[in-house]
Design a protein around this motif. Structure first.
Motif, mmCIF file in Angstrom:
data_model
loop_
_atom_site.group_PDB
_atom_site.id
_atom_site.type_symbol
_atom_site.label_atom_id
_atom_site.label_comp_id
_atom_site.label_asym_id
_atom_site.label_seq_id
_atom_site.Cartn_x
_atom_site.Cartn_y
_atom_site.Cartn_z
ATOM 1 N N UNK A 134 6.968 -2.345 -7.188
ATOM 2 C CA UNK A 134 6.368 -3.471 -7.891
ATOM 3 C C UNK A 134 4.858 -3.259 -7.896
ATOM 4 N N UNK A 135 4.248 -3.286 -9.060
ATOM 5 C CA UNK A 135 2.788 -3.191 -9.126
ATOM 6 C C UNK A 135 2.204 -4.594 -9.009
ATOM 7 N N UNK A 193 0.833 -1.199 0.000
ATOM 8 C CA UNK A 193 0.000 0.000 0.000
ATOM 9 C C UNK A 193 0.865 1.245 0.000
ATOM 10 N N UNK A 194 1.946 1.208 -0.809
ATOM 11 C CA UNK A 194 2.990 2.233 -0.712
ATOM 12 C C UNK A 194 2.844 3.371 -1.706
ATOM 13 N N UNK A 247 1.974 -1.797 -4.655
ATOM 14 C CA UNK A 247 0.586 -1.327 -4.735
ATOM 15 C C UNK A 247 0.054 -1.663 -6.118
ATOM 16 N N UNK A 248 -1.231 -1.417 -6.315
ATOM 17 C CA UNK A 248 -1.827 -1.698 -7.631
ATOM 18 C C UNK A 248 -1.235 -0.801 -8.711
ATOM 19 N N UNK A 266 -1.140 -2.276 3.410
ATOM 20 C CA UNK A 266 -2.279 -2.300 2.486
ATOM 21 C C UNK A 266 -3.536 -2.798 3.187
ATOM 22 N N UNK A 267 -4.648 -2.196 2.852
ATOM 23 C CA UNK A 267 -5.911 -2.625 3.460
ATOM 24 C C UNK A 267 -7.060 -1.803 2.923
#
Length: 236
Positions: A45-46, A9-10, A33-34, A75-76
């Motif tokens: 890294x996605x 979640x960066x 993260x996405x 992430x959440x």
């Protein structure tokens, strides 16, 4: 070689600011993260952590890099819901999203930490674990993450690995302001619960994360630190 630490979640909010704090303290940061932010203090890294297979592939990629000795499970997702209206499938879905990636990624990195006799695991939870209306699924998932933190801590202590949790109160992130604009009733409701009468900043949460990841915190494990302007006082 610098020690590497993963931050999930960066791309924004607490995770993005935590990445800066960790990089400033000497870690080589790997963000996940996405989607990637415009700038980042390290590799990025996605990956879709909502996808179990994609998360497993990410875990393999991270372990292959070597010397990944830390992880910040940040992430959440949160959801507003009345307890009496929650569908079981929705309840379990949010728990899975908020817990499974932390389980998969941390498990994958443990052997490397054990071999190094050093590791830092920081789980980002929430003030809502102490009780807040309309947060049943989110609070349950974050409470489970705090419990998981304690289990990891006691099992991994002989290997020089620490596990701690940081539980933010209301924090000035993009998502918070999207749901609680300045001057809104939502903002007023949160402020009424905070003795310091203000919203926290991502940098204040990031400072706690960076401490738990540091050598200075080598004798601190299994703890949950509420960074909330005093909102947790009297609620234990």
């Amino acid at each position: 070689m610098a020690r590497k630490i993963v931050v999930t979640g960066a791309s924004k909010g607490i995770g993005r600011v935590a990445a800066d704090a960790l990089a400033a303290s000497g870690w080589e940061v790997i963000g996940v993260a996405r989607s990637a932010p415009d700038s980042f203090p390290g590799a990025f890294i996605t990956a879709d952590l909502g996808d179990e297979v994609a998360t497993a592939a990410l875990a393999t990629e991270l372990t292959a890099r070597g010397d990944v000795l830390g992880i910040v499970n940040n992430a959440g997702a949160a959801r507003t819901e009345h307890f009496g209206a929650i569908e079981p499938a929705d309840f379990m879905g949010l728990l899975a999203f908020n817990l499974r990636p932390a389980l998969q990624l941390t498990q994958a990195l443990l052997p490397g930490m054990q071999a190094a006799q050093f590791g830092r695991i920081v789980n980002v939870t929430s003030l809502v674990t102490l009780g807040l209306p309309l947060r049943t699924s989110y609070a349950a998932s974050k409470a489970a993450l705090e419990s998981l933190t304690r289990t990891i801590a006691i099992e991994q202590a002989p290997h020089g690995i620490t596990a701690n949790a940081v539980a933010p109160g209301p924090t000035e992130t993009e998502l918070f302001r999207q749901n609680n604009p300045v001057g809104s009733a939502g903002e007023a409701r949160y402020l009424s619960q905070v003795p310091m009468n203000r919203i926290g900043t991502p940098a204040e949460i990031a400072a706690a994360i960076a401490f738990f990841a540091s050598d200075a915190a080598a004798f601190v494990t299994g703890q949950t630190l509420f960074v909330d302007g005093g909102a947790s006082l009297g609620r234990n």
